[in-house]
Design a protein around this motif. Structure first.
Motif, short mmCIF file in Angstrom:
data_model
loop_
_atom_site.label_atom_id
_atom_site.label_comp_id
_atom_site.label_asym_id
_atom_site.label_seq_id
_atom_site.Cartn_x
_atom_site.Cartn_y
_atom_site.Cartn_z
N GLY A 21 1.65 -73.30 35.77
CA GLY A 21 2.79 -73.23 36.67
C GLY A 21 2.95 -72.41 37.87
N ASN A 22 2.58 -71.09 37.70
CA ASN A 22 2.40 -70.31 38.91
C ASN A 22 1.41 -70.88 39.71
N TYR A 23 0.17 -71.22 39.27
CA TYR A 23 -0.84 -71.79 39.96
C TYR A 23 -0.52 -73.24 40.86
N LEU A 24 -0.01 -74.10 40.08
CA LEU A 24 0.49 -75.29 40.63
C LEU A 24 1.56 -75.38 41.63
N GLY A 25 2.57 -74.62 41.05
CA GLY A 25 3.90 -74.38 41.84
C GLY A 25 3.63 -73.63 43.02
N ALA A 26 2.94 -72.65 42.97
CA ALA A 26 2.73 -71.46 43.93
C ALA A 26 1.37 -71.12 44.36
N ILE A 27 0.59 -70.57 43.76
CA ILE A 27 -0.80 -70.13 44.54
C ILE A 27 -1.49 -70.84 44.90
N ALA A 28 -1.73 -72.27 44.34
CA ALA A 28 -2.54 -73.30 45.03
C ALA A 28 -2.11 -73.70 46.45
N LYS A 29 -0.62 -73.73 46.53
CA LYS A 29 -0.23 -74.23 47.92
C LYS A 29 -0.24 -72.72 48.96
N VAL A 31 -3.11 -70.87 48.89
CA VAL A 31 -4.37 -71.27 49.36
C VAL A 31 -4.40 -72.32 50.69
N GLU A 32 -3.50 -73.36 50.29
CA GLU A 32 -3.53 -74.29 51.44
C GLU A 32 -2.95 -73.86 52.56
N LEU A 33 -1.98 -73.35 52.73
CA LEU A 33 -1.25 -72.76 53.77
C LEU A 33 -1.79 -71.70 54.83
N GLN A 34 -2.85 -70.96 53.97
CA GLN A 34 -3.60 -69.93 55.00
C GLN A 34 -4.53 -70.69 55.70
N LYS A 35 -4.78 -71.99 55.52
CA LYS A 35 -5.52 -72.59 56.64
C LYS A 35 -5.08 -72.73 57.81
N ILE A 36 -3.58 -72.90 57.83
CA ILE A 36 -2.89 -73.44 59.08
C ILE A 36 -1.57 -72.10 59.60
N HIS A 37 -1.32 -71.02 58.66
CA HIS A 37 -0.56 -70.19 59.11
C HIS A 37 -1.06 -68.90 58.79
N ASP A 38 -0.32 -68.07 59.41
CA ASP A 38 -0.49 -66.41 59.18
C ASP A 38 0.34 -66.35 57.83
N CYS A 39 -0.22 -65.54 56.76
CA CYS A 39 0.33 -65.60 55.62
C CYS A 39 0.44 -64.46 55.13
N ILE A 40 1.74 -63.96 54.36
CA ILE A 40 1.74 -62.75 53.73
C ILE A 40 2.17 -62.77 52.10
N CYS A 72 -8.40 -67.48 43.14
CA CYS A 72 -8.06 -68.83 43.75
C CYS A 72 -8.36 -69.10 45.15
N GLY A 73 -8.51 -67.98 45.81
CA GLY A 73 -8.98 -68.45 47.07
C GLY A 73 -8.39 -67.94 48.57
N ILE A 74 -7.23 -67.11 48.05
CA ILE A 74 -6.79 -66.40 49.30
C ILE A 74 -7.71 -65.25 49.84
N ASP A 75 -7.79 -65.21 51.18
CA ASP A 75 -8.46 -64.25 51.92
C ASP A 75 -7.60 -63.16 52.24
N PRO A 147 6.57 -70.86 50.31
CA PRO A 147 6.11 -71.81 49.29
C PRO A 147 6.63 -71.17 47.77
N VAL A 148 7.38 -71.95 47.51
CA VAL A 148 7.79 -71.74 45.87
C VAL A 148 7.95 -72.83 45.04
N GLY A 149 7.89 -72.61 43.48
CA GLY A 149 8.22 -73.59 42.38
C GLY A 149 9.72 -73.82 42.92
N GLU A 150 10.09 -75.01 42.16
CA GLU A 150 11.30 -75.51 42.16
C GLU A 150 12.52 -74.65 41.59
N ASP A 151 11.97 -73.58 40.67
CA ASP A 151 13.19 -72.87 40.12
C ASP A 151 13.57 -71.72 40.86
N GLN A 152 12.90 -71.51 42.05
CA GLN A 152 13.42 -70.62 43.26
C GLN A 152 14.10 -71.18 44.35
#
Ligand code: AQP
Length: 344
Positions: A21-29, A31-40, A72-75, A147-152
């Motif tokens: 759930g943590n992976y699909l709801g949050a961490i996998a996203k 990873v995707e978002l780091q391709k187009i944004h500055d991320c913290i 998971c692929g965060i740089d 980016p968060v899961g529905e519960d947040q």
């Protein structure tokens, strides 16, 4: 509304086994978002202590979440990865927000009610004020997307309310200090995809959760292939075949949950899953799900294990990330102090 530089912020609590759930709801996203944004991306250890934690386990969990981010692929070189307690501005801004948010807002938070349970009087003040700290985590960086899961979702709405009230309450001072109409952006939740709320494998009405006493309720990112296979095979289903159309999931939360997991892991929709497996029995579908989950999660688990064996490397990543996070948060906090009228 002033223009804000687009920036992504999100956090994960170091409170035990990270799961699918943590992976699909949050961490996998993430990873995707780091391709187009500055991320913290933050390991939110201050949030973890809103419930009792054992110090040695907390330390190990902080390293585990960091290892998971990287596996998971965060740089961490291109983006910022750190643990919350290393940047004092989170707690400092949270205090300001404790004074901006209203009791009535916090009284409505469902997560507090769930986590405090029946013994509300005995819950920590921190657990109650958790959403103000979460607002501070995001707004210390004036982040625009979360980016968060529905519960947040509800906590994110509160963060927007806090930002808006601060902007309104101090509008004159914000303008006088050259920040235009608004100092804080209203952060947007990014709750998208096929698995924004992954449910327990034992009970389709309950969220998959680190704190579920049954390990069979979740697939942990550190589970090996045999464990994943066992958990999927034992996952609760019903006696019917898989439906041929989405409407057929009505009253069948466990079936829908497994289809959602398959879809998210395979980068497709639940409709696509039903095109392949609709009308078939669960054992064929579960075998395919085991193969898919092992193929996707196996390498992550192996890399997490490798990284966890090198705590000095992990700690170095966190210290370096905290330095870069602090540089942003300190500047923003200084401006907040000027807006509030503090002398510095
Ligand atoms: N079941 C889930 N489905 C989808 N997303 C989920 N998230 C958590 N569970 C699911 C998302 O994962 C991110 C990190 O969550 P967290 O660890 O900071 O806190 P949580 O939501 O309280 O996670 P747990 O696993 O349920 O922990 P416990 O049991 O300690 O409460 C968040 O974006 C969250 O939405």
């Amino acid at each position: 509304m002033a223009k804000f530089v687009e920036r992504v912020f999100s956090g994960v609590q170091p409170t035990g086994n990270l799961h699918l759930g943590n992976y699909l709801g949050a961490i996998a996203k993430f990873v995707e978002l780091q391709k187009i944004h500055d991320c913290i991306y933050c390991v939110v250890d201050l949030h973890a202590i809103t419930l009792p934690q054992k110090p040695d386990e907390l330390r190990a969990s902080i390293r585990e979440v960091t290892a998971a981010f990287i596996a998971c692929g965060i740089d961490p070189k291109k983006h910022i990865v750190f643990n919350q307690s290393q940047v004092g501005e989170h707690a400092e801004l949270a205090w300001v927000f404790n004074c901006v948010a209203r009791l009535g807002w916090l009284n409505r938070m469902t997560q507090f009610k769930e986590k405090a349970g029946k013994d509300r009087e005995n819950a920590s003040v921190g657990l109650y004020a958790y959403p103000c700290l979460m607002a501070a985590d995001i707004l210390a960086y004036r982040a625009t997307h979360v980016p968060v899961g529905e519960d947040q979702k509800q906590h994110l709405e509160l963060a927007r309310d806090v930002a808006q009230k601060f902007n309104l309450d101090f509008a004159a001072s914000i303008a006088a200090h050259g920040h235009g109409e608004a100092f804080f952006p209203l952060p947007e939740p990014l709750i998208q995809g096929q698995a924004t709320r992954v449910m327990s494998l034992r009970d389709g009405s309950k969220k998959m959760s680190k704190s579920d006493p049954s390990d069979y309720s979740r697939i942990n990112l550190s589970d090996d292939a045999d464990t994943i296979a066992q958990k999927v095979r034992k996952a609760k289903t019903d006696p019917e075949a898989l439906p041929s159309a989405i409407e057929g999931f009505k009253q069948r939360p466990e079936a829908e949950n497994l289809a959602g997991i398959f879809a998210a892991l395979n980068g497709e929709t639940k409709e696509d899953v039903l095109k392949t497996f609709g009308g078939g029995n669960f054992s064929t579908f579960k075998s395919a799900l085991v193969d898919l989950a092992v193929a996707k999660l196996g390498p992550i688990g192996a890399e997490m294990k490798r990284l966890k064996d090198d705590p000095a490397f992990i700690d170095g990543v966190l210290v370096e990330g905290a330095g870069r996070a602090r540089a942003i948060a300190t500047k923003n906090m200084a401006m907040v102090k000027d807006i509030l009228g503090f002398v510095r």
